[in-house]
Scaffold this motif. Structure first.
Motif, PDB file in Angstrom:
ATOM      1  N   GLY A 152       0.841  -1.194   0.000  1.00  0.00           N
ATOM      2  CA  GLY A 152       0.000   0.000   0.000  1.00  0.00           C
ATOM      3  C   GLY A 152       0.874   1.241   0.000  1.00  0.00           C
ATOM      4  O   GLY A 152       2.085   1.174   0.206  1.00  0.00           O
ATOM      5  N   VAL A 153       0.292   2.381  -0.217  1.00  0.00           N
ATOM      6  CA  VAL A 153       1.053   3.622  -0.273  1.00  0.00           C
ATOM      7  C   VAL A 153       1.054   4.343   1.068  1.00  0.00           C
ATOM      8  O   VAL A 153       2.097   4.756   1.558  1.00  0.00           O
ATOM      9  CB  VAL A 153       0.490   4.553  -1.376  1.00  0.00           C
ATOM     10  N   ALA A 154      -0.118   4.478   1.674  1.00  0.00           N
ATOM     11  CA  ALA A 154      -0.184   5.239   2.919  1.00  0.00           C
ATOM     12  C   ALA A 154      -1.431   4.876   3.699  1.00  0.00           C
ATOM     13  O   ALA A 154      -2.405   4.381   3.132  1.00  0.00           O
ATOM     14  CB  ALA A 154      -0.171   6.741   2.624  1.00  0.00           C
ATOM     15  N   SER A 155      -1.381   5.143   4.993  1.00  0.00           N
ATOM     16  CA  SER A 155      -2.556   4.897   5.826  1.00  0.00           C
ATOM     17  C   SER A 155      -2.394   5.592   7.171  1.00  0.00           C
ATOM     18  O   SER A 155      -1.317   6.072   7.521  1.00  0.00           O
ATOM     19  CB  SER A 155      -2.756   3.394   6.049  1.00  0.00           C
ATOM     20  N   ILE A 156      -3.487   5.628   7.898  1.00  0.00           N
ATOM     21  CA  ILE A 156      -3.467   5.983   9.318  1.00  0.00           C
ATOM     22  C   ILE A 156      -3.713   4.670  10.038  1.00  0.00           C
ATOM     23  O   ILE A 156      -4.787   4.089   9.940  1.00  0.00           O
ATOM     24  CB  ILE A 156      -4.557   7.006   9.680  1.00  0.00           C
ATOM     25  N   SER A 157      -2.707   4.182  10.726  1.00  0.00           N
ATOM     26  CA  SER A 157      -2.767   2.847  11.323  1.00  0.00           C
ATOM     27  C   SER A 157      -2.832   2.921  12.837  1.00  0.00           C
ATOM     28  O   SER A 157      -2.202   3.788  13.458  1.00  0.00           O
ATOM     29  CB  SER A 157      -1.526   2.046  10.895  1.00  0.00           C
ATOM     30  N   LEU A 158      -3.583   2.013  13.416  1.00  0.00           N
ATOM     31  CA  LEU A 158      -3.629   1.933  14.878  1.00  0.00           C
ATOM     32  C   LEU A 158      -2.271   1.509  15.413  1.00  0.00           C
ATOM     33  O   LEU A 158      -1.594   0.656  14.835  1.00  0.00           O
ATOM     34  CB  LEU A 158      -4.678   0.916  15.323  1.00  0.00           C
ATOM     35  N   SER A 159      -1.885   2.062  16.542  1.00  0.00           N
ATOM     36  CA  SER A 159      -0.647   1.671  17.198  1.00  0.00           C
ATOM     37  C   SER A 159      -0.879   0.401  18.003  1.00  0.00           C
ATOM     38  O   SER A 159      -1.625   0.396  18.986  1.00  0.00           O
ATOM     39  CB  SER A 159      -0.171   2.792  18.128  1.00  0.00           C
ATOM     40  N   GLN A 160      -0.262  -0.712  17.580  1.00  0.00           N
ATOM     41  CA  GLN A 160      -0.393  -1.967  18.315  1.00  0.00           C
ATOM     42  C   GLN A 160       0.226  -1.827  19.708  1.00  0.00           C
ATOM     43  O   GLN A 160      -0.328  -2.284  20.705  1.00  0.00           O
ATOM     44  CB  GLN A 160       0.288  -3.105  17.543  1.00  0.00           C
ATOM     45  N   TYR A 161       1.382  -1.201  19.761  1.00  0.00           N
ATOM     46  CA  TYR A 161       2.053  -0.976  21.043  1.00  0.00           C
ATOM     47  C   TYR A 161       1.190  -0.113  21.952  1.00  0.00           C
ATOM     48  O   TYR A 161       1.049  -0.390  23.143  1.00  0.00           O
ATOM     49  CB  TYR A 161       3.404  -0.306  20.793  1.00  0.00           C
ATOM     50  N   GLY A 162       0.566   0.913  21.372  1.00  0.00           N
ATOM     51  CA  GLY A 162      -0.258   1.816  22.166  1.00  0.00           C
ATOM     52  C   GLY A 162      -1.470   1.137  22.766  1.00  0.00           C
ATOM     53  O   GLY A 162      -1.805   1.360  23.938  1.00  0.00           O
ATOM     54  N   GLN A 163      -2.142   0.274  21.983  1.00  0.00           N
ATOM     55  CA  GLN A 163      -3.314  -0.402  22.547  1.00  0.00           C
ATOM     56  C   GLN A 163      -2.904  -1.463  23.562  1.00  0.00           C
ATOM     57  O   GLN A 163      -3.614  -1.720  24.530  1.00  0.00           O
ATOM     58  CB  GLN A 163      -4.189  -0.975  21.453  1.00  0.00           C
ATOM     59  N   VAL A 192     -15.089  -0.607  28.598  1.00  0.00           N
ATOM     60  CA  VAL A 192     -14.096  -0.984  27.588  1.00  0.00           C
ATOM     61  C   VAL A 192     -13.470   0.281  27.007  1.00  0.00           C
ATOM     62  O   VAL A 192     -14.149   1.282  26.773  1.00  0.00           O
ATOM     63  CB  VAL A 192     -14.752  -1.822  26.467  1.00  0.00           C
ATOM     64  N   ASN A 193     -12.167   0.235  26.802  1.00  0.00           N
ATOM     65  CA  ASN A 193     -11.434   1.359  26.227  1.00  0.00           C
ATOM     66  C   ASN A 193     -11.499   1.280  24.704  1.00  0.00           C
ATOM     67  O   ASN A 193     -10.938   0.384  24.091  1.00  0.00           O
ATOM     68  CB  ASN A 193      -9.967   1.304  26.691  1.00  0.00           C
ATOM     69  N   ASN A 194     -12.231   2.207  24.083  1.00  0.00           N
ATOM     70  CA  ASN A 194     -12.319   2.252  22.619  1.00  0.00           C
ATOM     71  C   ASN A 194     -11.095   2.977  22.071  1.00  0.00           C
ATOM     72  O   ASN A 194     -11.106   4.191  21.870  1.00  0.00           O
ATOM     73  CB  ASN A 194     -13.608   2.947  22.181  1.00  0.00           C
ATOM     74  N   TYR A 195     -10.063   2.212  21.823  1.00  0.00           N
ATOM     75  CA  TYR A 195      -8.775   2.790  21.419  1.00  0.00           C
ATOM     76  C   TYR A 195      -8.776   3.091  19.925  1.00  0.00           C
ATOM     77  O   TYR A 195      -8.983   2.210  19.106  1.00  0.00           O
ATOM     78  CB  TYR A 195      -7.643   1.809  21.750  1.00  0.00           C
ATOM     79  N   HIS A 196      -8.535   4.351  19.560  1.00  0.00           N
ATOM     80  CA  HIS A 196      -8.563   4.731  18.157  1.00  0.00           C
ATOM     81  C   HIS A 196      -7.428   5.685  17.791  1.00  0.00           C
ATOM     82  O   HIS A 196      -7.525   6.459  16.844  1.00  0.00           O
ATOM     83  CB  HIS A 196      -9.911   5.381  17.809  1.00  0.00           C
ATOM     84  N   GLN A 197      -6.345   5.592  18.545  1.00  0.00           N
ATOM     85  CA  GLN A 197      -5.206   6.470  18.286  1.00  0.00           C
ATOM     86  C   GLN A 197      -4.483   6.037  17.013  1.00  0.00           C
ATOM     87  O   GLN A 197      -3.869   4.980  16.961  1.00  0.00           O
ATOM     88  CB  GLN A 197      -4.228   6.438  19.472  1.00  0.00           C
ATOM     89  N   GLY A 198      -4.574   6.852  15.971  1.00  0.00           N
ATOM     90  CA  GLY A 198      -3.962   6.501  14.696  1.00  0.00           C
ATOM     91  C   GLY A 198      -2.583   7.112  14.516  1.00  0.00           C
ATOM     92  O   GLY A 198      -2.288   8.183  15.055  1.00  0.00           O
ATOM     93  N   GLU A 199      -1.738   6.421  13.745  1.00  0.00           N
ATOM     94  CA  GLU A 199      -0.401   6.911  13.434  1.00  0.00           C
ATOM     95  C   GLU A 199      -0.194   6.874  11.917  1.00  0.00           C
ATOM     96  O   GLU A 199      -0.596   5.909  11.260  1.00  0.00           O
ATOM     97  CB  GLU A 199       0.670   6.047  14.113  1.00  0.00           C
ATOM     98  N   PRO A 200       0.423   7.895  11.329  1.00  0.00           N
ATOM     99  CA  PRO A 200       0.639   7.908   9.876  1.00  0.00           C
ATOM    100  C   PRO A 200       1.690   6.885   9.456  1.00  0.00           C
ATOM    101  O   PRO A 200       2.736   6.739  10.101  1.00  0.00           O
ATOM    102  CB  PRO A 200       1.113   9.344   9.614  1.00  0.00           C
ATOM    103  N   VAL A 201       1.407   6.172   8.363  1.00  0.00           N
ATOM    104  CA  VAL A 201       2.335   5.193   7.805  1.00  0.00           C
ATOM    105  C   VAL A 201       2.454   5.466   6.309  1.00  0.00           C
ATOM    106  O   VAL A 201       1.442   5.618   5.616  1.00  0.00           O
ATOM    107  CB  VAL A 201       1.849   3.748   8.025  1.00  0.00           C
ATOM    108  N   LEU A 202       3.686   5.508   5.805  1.00  0.00           N
ATOM    109  CA  LEU A 202       3.918   5.875   4.408  1.00  0.00           C
ATOM    110  C   LEU A 202       4.935   4.937   3.774  1.00  0.00           C
ATOM    111  O   LEU A 202       5.975   4.641   4.367  1.00  0.00           O
ATOM    112  CB  LEU A 202       4.426   7.324   4.337  1.00  0.00           C
TER     113      LEU A 202
END
Length: 259
Positions: A188-199, A221-231
């Motif tokens: 893929g080219v780019a995305s906003i991905s969830l941080s596995q480490y963060g969750q 329940v903690n609805n974790y939605h913190q996204g990180e840019p991936v390129l």
């Protein structure tokens, strides 16, 4: 009479010594925190590392005041069930499940020991809880919520005039139905991905709250939605796609860039 008194004194000493050793054992025995995962995988390993970090930030360190017991089923469902029962039999104070099958195996193994979900896509659909705000049972944890709004905004940044957006997912996978990922590293080219480490870290902090006395059934329940840019710059060049400068800068500073 002297002999009887001697026996009594010996008995008192033995009993006193026994209870003294028992108290010492209770003071030195560290509570067990179990971690059960389906298999080794870069994303799942990041969750596991995050769990340990989250516990440490709340004052619980392996070997110091807790004992972390890590079980990996290596992709075998039968191993999951066996390992879940082992953690229960080892009297873990709280158990973190990584992947939906791991959490399901734990939920089947115990209704008493607190279980923390380490990032599950659809805990209600998986039958782990009935209500995210009021779990009520012995299961709570982290629900990883796909940052779809951020992802759609990113698509529009790359292709401002887009009219139709297609999504591919696995309908037989409950977690896949609730979140659709762009696998940037694999092409893929780019995305906003969830941080596995963060969750994972968020799950570790929830486990720490349970160790401090909170009840899982009363923890939303903690609805974790913190996204990180991936390129993926290599793929962008290959496809002749111009990467917005501000997104590349954000990915370099706060995310991941594959070159």
């Amino acid at each position: 009479m002297k002999r009887i008194m001697g026996y009594i004194i010996i008995g008192i000493v033995v009993i006193g010594g026994y209870f003294g050793l028992l108290r010492l054992h209770q003071q030195t025995t560290k509570p067990v925190v179990g971690i059960l995962t389906m298999m080794h995988h870069p994303a799942l390993d990041q969750i596991q590392k995050g769990v340990v970090a989250g516990l440490a930030e709340e004052g619980y360190r392996n070997g110091k005041n807790i004992k972390i017991e890590y079980q990996n089923a290596n992709g075998d469902q039968g191993n999951l069930n066996t390992m879940a029962n082992k953690l229960v039999n080892d009297h873990a104070k709280v158990i973190v499940g990584i992947t939906t099958p791991a959490c399901q195996a734990l939920a089947n193994a115990t209704k008493d020991i607190p279980i923390v979900m380490g990032g599950i896509g659809d805990p209600v659909g998986a039958g782990l809880i009935k209500n995210e705000k009021h779990p009520e049972g012995n299961v709570t944890g982290v629900h990883d919520v796909n940052p779809s709004e951020q992802q759609i905004a990113l698509v529009k940044k790359f292709i401002p005039n887009i009219k139709t957006l297609g999504v591919i997912y696995t309908s037989s996978d409950t977690s896949s139905e609730s979140q659709y990922r762009t696998m940037v590293k694999d092409g893929g080219v780019a995305s906003i991905s969830l941080s596995q480490y963060g969750q994972g870290k968020a799950a570790g902090k929830m486990a720490a709250r349970i160790l401090k006395g909170e009840k899982p059934g009363q923890m939303a329940v903690n609805n974790y939605h913190q996204g990180e840019p991936v390129l993926n710059l290599k793929q962008a060049r290959k496809l002749g796609i111009k990467v917005p400068a501000d997104f590349q800068r954000e990915a370099e500073q706060h995310g991941t860039v594959f070159k």
